[in-house]
Structures are given as C-alpha cells and as structure tokens.
Design an enzyme around this catalytic site. Structure first.
Site, PDB file in Angstrom:
ATOM      1  N   GLY A  11      47.219  18.032  18.233  1.00  0.00           N
ATOM      2  CA  GLY A  11      46.686  18.208  16.877  1.00  0.00           C
ATOM      3  C   GLY A  11      47.775  18.255  15.827  1.00  0.00           C
ATOM      4  O   GLY A  11      47.813  19.142  14.983  1.00  0.00           O
ATOM      5  N   ARG A  14      47.742  17.050  11.016  1.00  0.00           N
ATOM      6  CA  ARG A  14      47.647  17.782   9.737  1.00  0.00           C
ATOM      7  C   ARG A  14      47.753  19.282  10.015  1.00  0.00           C
ATOM      8  O   ARG A  14      47.880  19.703  11.167  1.00  0.00           O
ATOM      9  CB  ARG A  14      46.342  17.440   9.002  1.00  0.00           C
ATOM     10  CG  ARG A  14      45.097  17.651   9.808  1.00  0.00           C
ATOM     11  CD  ARG A  14      43.895  16.902   9.233  1.00  0.00           C
ATOM     12  NE  ARG A  14      42.804  16.931  10.186  1.00  0.00           N
ATOM     13  CZ  ARG A  14      41.877  17.871  10.251  1.00  0.00           C
ATOM     14  NH1 ARG A  14      41.895  18.870   9.391  1.00  0.00           N
ATOM     15  NH2 ARG A  14      40.937  17.829  11.171  1.00  0.00           N
ATOM     16  N   ASP A  62      41.568  12.811  22.740  1.00  0.00           N
ATOM     17  CA  ASP A  62      40.683  13.953  22.514  1.00  0.00           C
ATOM     18  C   ASP A  62      40.982  14.988  23.597  1.00  0.00           C
ATOM     19  O   ASP A  62      40.733  14.730  24.789  1.00  0.00           O
ATOM     20  CB  ASP A  62      39.221  13.452  22.614  1.00  0.00           C
ATOM     21  CG  ASP A  62      38.212  14.560  22.375  1.00  0.00           C
ATOM     22  OD1 ASP A  62      38.569  15.746  22.477  1.00  0.00           O
ATOM     23  OD2 ASP A  62      37.048  14.212  22.099  1.00  0.00           O
ATOM     24  N   VAL A  63      41.508  16.153  23.200  1.00  0.00           N
ATOM     25  CA  VAL A  63      41.956  17.118  24.216  1.00  0.00           C
ATOM     26  C   VAL A  63      40.803  17.740  25.003  1.00  0.00           C
ATOM     27  O   VAL A  63      41.029  18.386  26.018  1.00  0.00           O
ATOM     28  CB  VAL A  63      42.839  18.246  23.622  1.00  0.00           C
ATOM     29  CG1 VAL A  63      44.151  17.718  23.086  1.00  0.00           C
ATOM     30  CG2 VAL A  63      42.089  19.068  22.584  1.00  0.00           C
ATOM     31  N   ASN A  89      48.070  23.215  20.127  1.00  0.00           N
ATOM     32  CA  ASN A  89      47.676  23.632  18.782  1.00  0.00           C
ATOM     33  C   ASN A  89      46.284  23.135  18.386  1.00  0.00           C
ATOM     34  O   ASN A  89      45.610  23.778  17.578  1.00  0.00           O
ATOM     35  CB  ASN A  89      48.732  23.113  17.796  1.00  0.00           C
ATOM     36  CG  ASN A  89      48.229  23.140  16.369  1.00  0.00           C
ATOM     37  OD1 ASN A  89      48.207  24.183  15.720  1.00  0.00           O
ATOM     38  ND2 ASN A  89      47.787  21.986  15.871  1.00  0.00           N
ATOM     39  N   TYR A 154      34.366  30.688  18.870  1.00  0.00           N
ATOM     40  CA  TYR A 154      35.796  30.540  18.556  1.00  0.00           C
ATOM     41  C   TYR A 154      36.602  31.723  19.122  1.00  0.00           C
ATOM     42  O   TYR A 154      37.652  31.536  19.727  1.00  0.00           O
ATOM     43  CB  TYR A 154      35.944  30.448  17.040  1.00  0.00           C
ATOM     44  CG  TYR A 154      37.343  30.199  16.527  1.00  0.00           C
ATOM     45  CD1 TYR A 154      37.939  28.947  16.633  1.00  0.00           C
ATOM     46  CD2 TYR A 154      38.063  31.215  15.900  1.00  0.00           C
ATOM     47  CE1 TYR A 154      39.213  28.721  16.131  1.00  0.00           C
ATOM     48  CE2 TYR A 154      39.331  30.995  15.396  1.00  0.00           C
ATOM     49  CZ  TYR A 154      39.917  29.745  15.519  1.00  0.00           C
ATOM     50  OH  TYR A 154      41.173  29.522  15.017  1.00  0.00           O
TER      51      TYR A 154
HETATM   52  P1  NAP Z   1      43.120  21.746  11.075  1.00  0.00           P
HETATM   53  O1  NAP Z   1      43.811  21.678   9.768  1.00  0.00           O
HETATM   54  O2  NAP Z   1      41.626  21.638  11.125  1.00  0.00           O
HETATM   55  O3  NAP Z   1      43.771  20.632  12.061  1.00  0.00           O
HETATM   56  C1  NAP Z   1      43.306  20.531  13.380  1.00  0.00           C
HETATM   57  C2  NAP Z   1      44.153  19.537  14.146  1.00  0.00           C
HETATM   58  O4  NAP Z   1      43.644  19.488  15.491  1.00  0.00           O
HETATM   59  C3  NAP Z   1      44.050  18.119  13.600  1.00  0.00           C
HETATM   60  O5  NAP Z   1      45.274  17.459  13.832  1.00  0.00           O
HETATM   61  C4  NAP Z   1      42.942  17.502  14.471  1.00  0.00           C
HETATM   62  O6  NAP Z   1      43.005  16.089  14.585  1.00  0.00           O
HETATM   63  C5  NAP Z   1      43.250  18.146  15.811  1.00  0.00           C
HETATM   64  N1  NAP Z   1      42.083  18.178  16.697  1.00  0.00           N
HETATM   65  C6  NAP Z   1      40.899  18.807  16.503  1.00  0.00           C
HETATM   66  N2  NAP Z   1      40.095  18.585  17.559  1.00  0.00           N
HETATM   67  C7  NAP Z   1      40.766  17.799  18.416  1.00  0.00           C
HETATM   68  C8  NAP Z   1      40.474  17.223  19.673  1.00  0.00           C
HETATM   69  N3  NAP Z   1      39.303  17.414  20.289  1.00  0.00           N
HETATM   70  N4  NAP Z   1      41.418  16.472  20.264  1.00  0.00           N
HETATM   71  C9  NAP Z   1      42.608  16.280  19.677  1.00  0.00           C
HETATM   72  N5  NAP Z   1      42.963  16.788  18.500  1.00  0.00           N
HETATM   73  C10 NAP Z   1      42.043  17.533  17.874  1.00  0.00           C
HETATM   74  O7  NAP Z   1      43.455  23.107  11.846  1.00  0.00           O
HETATM   75  P2  NAP Z   1      44.631  24.176  11.569  1.00  0.00           P
HETATM   76  O8  NAP Z   1      44.119  25.152  10.589  1.00  0.00           O
HETATM   77  O9  NAP Z   1      45.924  23.486  11.364  1.00  0.00           O
HETATM   78  O10 NAP Z   1      44.629  24.929  12.983  1.00  0.00           O
HETATM   79  C11 NAP Z   1      45.505  24.586  14.027  1.00  0.00           C
HETATM   80  C12 NAP Z   1      45.336  25.597  15.158  1.00  0.00           C
HETATM   81  O11 NAP Z   1      45.600  26.916  14.649  1.00  0.00           O
HETATM   82  C13 NAP Z   1      43.922  25.648  15.741  1.00  0.00           C
HETATM   83  O12 NAP Z   1      44.000  25.880  17.120  1.00  0.00           O
HETATM   84  C14 NAP Z   1      43.305  26.832  15.027  1.00  0.00           C
HETATM   85  O13 NAP Z   1      42.255  27.398  15.783  1.00  0.00           O
HETATM   86  C15 NAP Z   1      44.496  27.751  14.941  1.00  0.00           C
HETATM   87  N6  NAP Z   1      44.358  28.762  13.892  1.00  0.00           N
HETATM   88  C16 NAP Z   1      44.184  28.404  12.585  1.00  0.00           C
HETATM   89  C17 NAP Z   1      44.039  29.396  11.613  1.00  0.00           C
HETATM   90  C18 NAP Z   1      43.836  29.077  10.156  1.00  0.00           C
HETATM   91  O14 NAP Z   1      43.610  30.026   9.386  1.00  0.00           O
HETATM   92  N7  NAP Z   1      43.923  27.843   9.720  1.00  0.00           N
HETATM   93  C19 NAP Z   1      44.057  30.736  12.007  1.00  0.00           C
HETATM   94  C20 NAP Z   1      44.237  31.060  13.335  1.00  0.00           C
HETATM   95  C21 NAP Z   1      44.391  30.061  14.274  1.00  0.00           C
HETATM   96  P3  NAP Z   1      42.126  15.122  13.590  1.00  0.00           P
HETATM   97  O15 NAP Z   1      42.774  15.250  12.245  1.00  0.00           O
HETATM   98  O16 NAP Z   1      42.261  13.778  14.159  1.00  0.00           O
HETATM   99  O17 NAP Z   1      40.746  15.681  13.630  1.00  0.00           O
END
Ligand code: NAP
Length: 246
Positions: A11, A14, A62-63, A89, A154
């Site tokens: 991931g 972005r 797709d993971v 991630n 989640y």
């Molecule tokens: P995000 O902006 O929504 O980005 C998600 C990334 O994961 C994108 O690159 C997306 O690819 C990829 N992805 C989603 N589903 C996928 C799949 N099935 N196979 C392969 N790639 C996939 O998320 P983020 O906020 O950066 O979060 C990143 C991680 O941190 C996640 O695990 C999230 O749960 C964790 N996290 C985030 C927060 C927060 O506040 N943002 C807080 C705690 C934990 P595409 O662009 O191609 O869809």
C-alpha cells in the site's frame, strides 16, 4: 542483482505507505511497493522515490489474495533480491455499528488487513530465514489496542495484527528477524479525510497533543524499526498516537 538493501512496502501508492516509501528511499533502500487500483498515484510514488536517488518498482497486487502476495514477493526478489525490510501497511476500513454490519464488510477488512499481513509475513519470512536477518513492521492502529465504536471489524483486524506480530517475533527471533507493530492514532490521509468535520473534532478532543499525525511521523518510526538502533527490539507495539492511548 542490486547491492543496496531492499524494502518491500504494501500500500505504498498514497498516505502513510507513500511516506514510508519516500523515507526509506532517502535512507538508501531500493523500494518495491504495491497498490490495489491507484495506478497513477503509484507511478507518482515511483517518480518521487527516483528523485531521491532510489530505484523503485510499483506492482499491482491485492493483498487480500494469497496468489497476488506471492507474485508481489517474486517481483520484489527479481527486482532487488530478498527484502531486508517488509512493511505491512496496506489497510482499509468499512465502518458501521456491529448490529448492522454486513458479512461482506467484516470479511473485506479481515481479508485485507489481517490475512494480507499474514500472507506477506509467511512469504517473506521464508526468504529472510535463509539470510538469517530481516525486519518486519506491521501497521496496526490505536483502535486495535483500545477498540472503537463503529469499527468492530477494523479493530478486530488491527488487534489480530498485534497478536500475529508477537507470535511471529517469537518464531523468528533466533534467526535475527525482528517483528514489531506500529499503532498510529489519527493520521492525516485519505482514510481520515472521509470523516466529517464534527467526527474529526470529536477525535481530536481525545488527542493530548491536540493535532493529527502527519504520515511522515509514522514513516520516521518505521525507519527507526528498520534501522540498526532497534536491534534489540522485537514483538513490541509502538503507539504513535499523540498520547491517545494514555
Ligand atoms: P490510505 O490513505 O487509505 O491508503 C491505503 C493504501 O493501501 C493505498 O496505497 C491502497 O492502494 C492500499 N490498499 C488498500 N487495500 C489494498 C489491497 N487490498 N491490496 C493492496 N493494497 C491495498 O490509508 P492510510 O491512512 O495511509 O493507512 C495506511 C495504514 O495505516 C492502514 O493499514 C491503516 O489501517 C493504518 N492506520 C491509519 C490511520 C489513519 O489515521 N490514517 C490510523 C491508524 C492506522 P490503492 O490506492 O490502490 O487503493
């Protein structure tokens, strides 16, 4: 074959994943990452890594699908050899209160966040074992530690990641492979961009530091866990949450 260390990040197109790619690119790693559907954003991450002087490869995978994870790992090995660092991630949310949650929303989150992390750890650990070194860093969440109304699926996936991290750390420690998790709080990305202003305000009220994390805050901790200064740390969950978990 590449002489540089290789980091494999899921991931990375972005958000936090992109910040991790860029930080590890700055640190001199060759970067391999995947994305699910955001081809343009992925190409942009590759360009940004190259500007930092790193070689970088984006792979559509797709993971939540074991065969995609195996293909991603094969691509990484062909491009840069056995990964020295794996960052799990990629993650999604499908929020809703438990009583109304649909089976497909529960399954989608478990399949991507929990099973995806398992498939990647299983495949990469086999390679790291042969090298007798490696770092695995799994992205959990403060919600996996504390729970959250409206995020049963989640929080289950992120608590599961903590359990898997500790088990994997015990399985791999004798081979000098460290496995840790990061539990971010509230990070400014597309994932939290979906929240309404009032929801965001309510969450910020629970953050002692009174601001959202930047993706770079999480990437900095990944760089620490990937580097030599964390040699003696394994099986831990590092909360990067502005004090939310206190
Ligand atoms: P995000 O902006 O929504 O980005 C998600 C990334 O994961 C994108 O690159 C997306 O690819 C990829 N992805 C989603 N589903 C996928 C799949 N099935 N196979 C392969 N790639 C996939 O998320 P983020 O906020 O950066 O979060 C990143 C991680 O941190 C996640 O695990 C999230 O749960 C964790 N996290 C985030 C927060 C927060 O506040 N943002 C807080 C705690 C934990 P595409 O662009 O191609 O869809």
């Amino acid at each position: 074959m590449n002489e540089k260390k290789c980091a494999l990040i899921t991931g990375g197109s972005r958000g936090i994943g992109r910040a991790i790619c860029l930080r590890l690119a700055e640190e001199g790693y060759t970067i391999v990452f995947n994305y699910r559907s955001g081809e343009e954003a992925a190409a942009e991450t590759v360009e940004l890594c190259k500007k930092l002087g790193a070689e970088a490869l984006a792979v559509q995978a797709d993971v939540s699908r074991a065969e995609d994870c195996d293909r991603l790992i094969r691509s990484a090995v062909e491009f840069a050899g056995t990964p020295d660092v794996l960052v799990n991630n990629a993650g999604i949310t499908r929020d809703g209160i438990a009583m109304r949650m649909k089976d497909e929303d529960f399954d989608a989150v478990i399949d991507t966040n929990l099973k995806g992390t398992f498939y990647m750890m299983r495949g990469v650990a086999r390679l790291m074992l042969k090298k007798k070194q490696g770092r695995i860093i799994n992205m959990s969440s403060i919600v996996g530690v504390r729970g959250n109304a409206g995020q049963l699926n989640y929080s289950a996936s992120k608590a599961g990641i903590i359990g898997m991290t500790k088990s994997m750390a015990k399985e791999l420690a004798s081979r000098h492979i460290n496995v840790n998790a990061i539990a971010p709080g509230f990070v400014d990305t597309d994932m939290t961009g979906e929240l309404s202003e009032s929801q965001a305000e309510a969450i910020l009220a629970q953050v002692p530091l009174r601001e959202m994390a930047r993706p770079e805050d999480i990437a900095g901790v990944v760089a620490f866990l990937a580097g030599k200064d964390s040699r003696y740390i394994t099986g831990q969950v590092i909360c990067v949450d502005g004090g939310m978990g206190i």
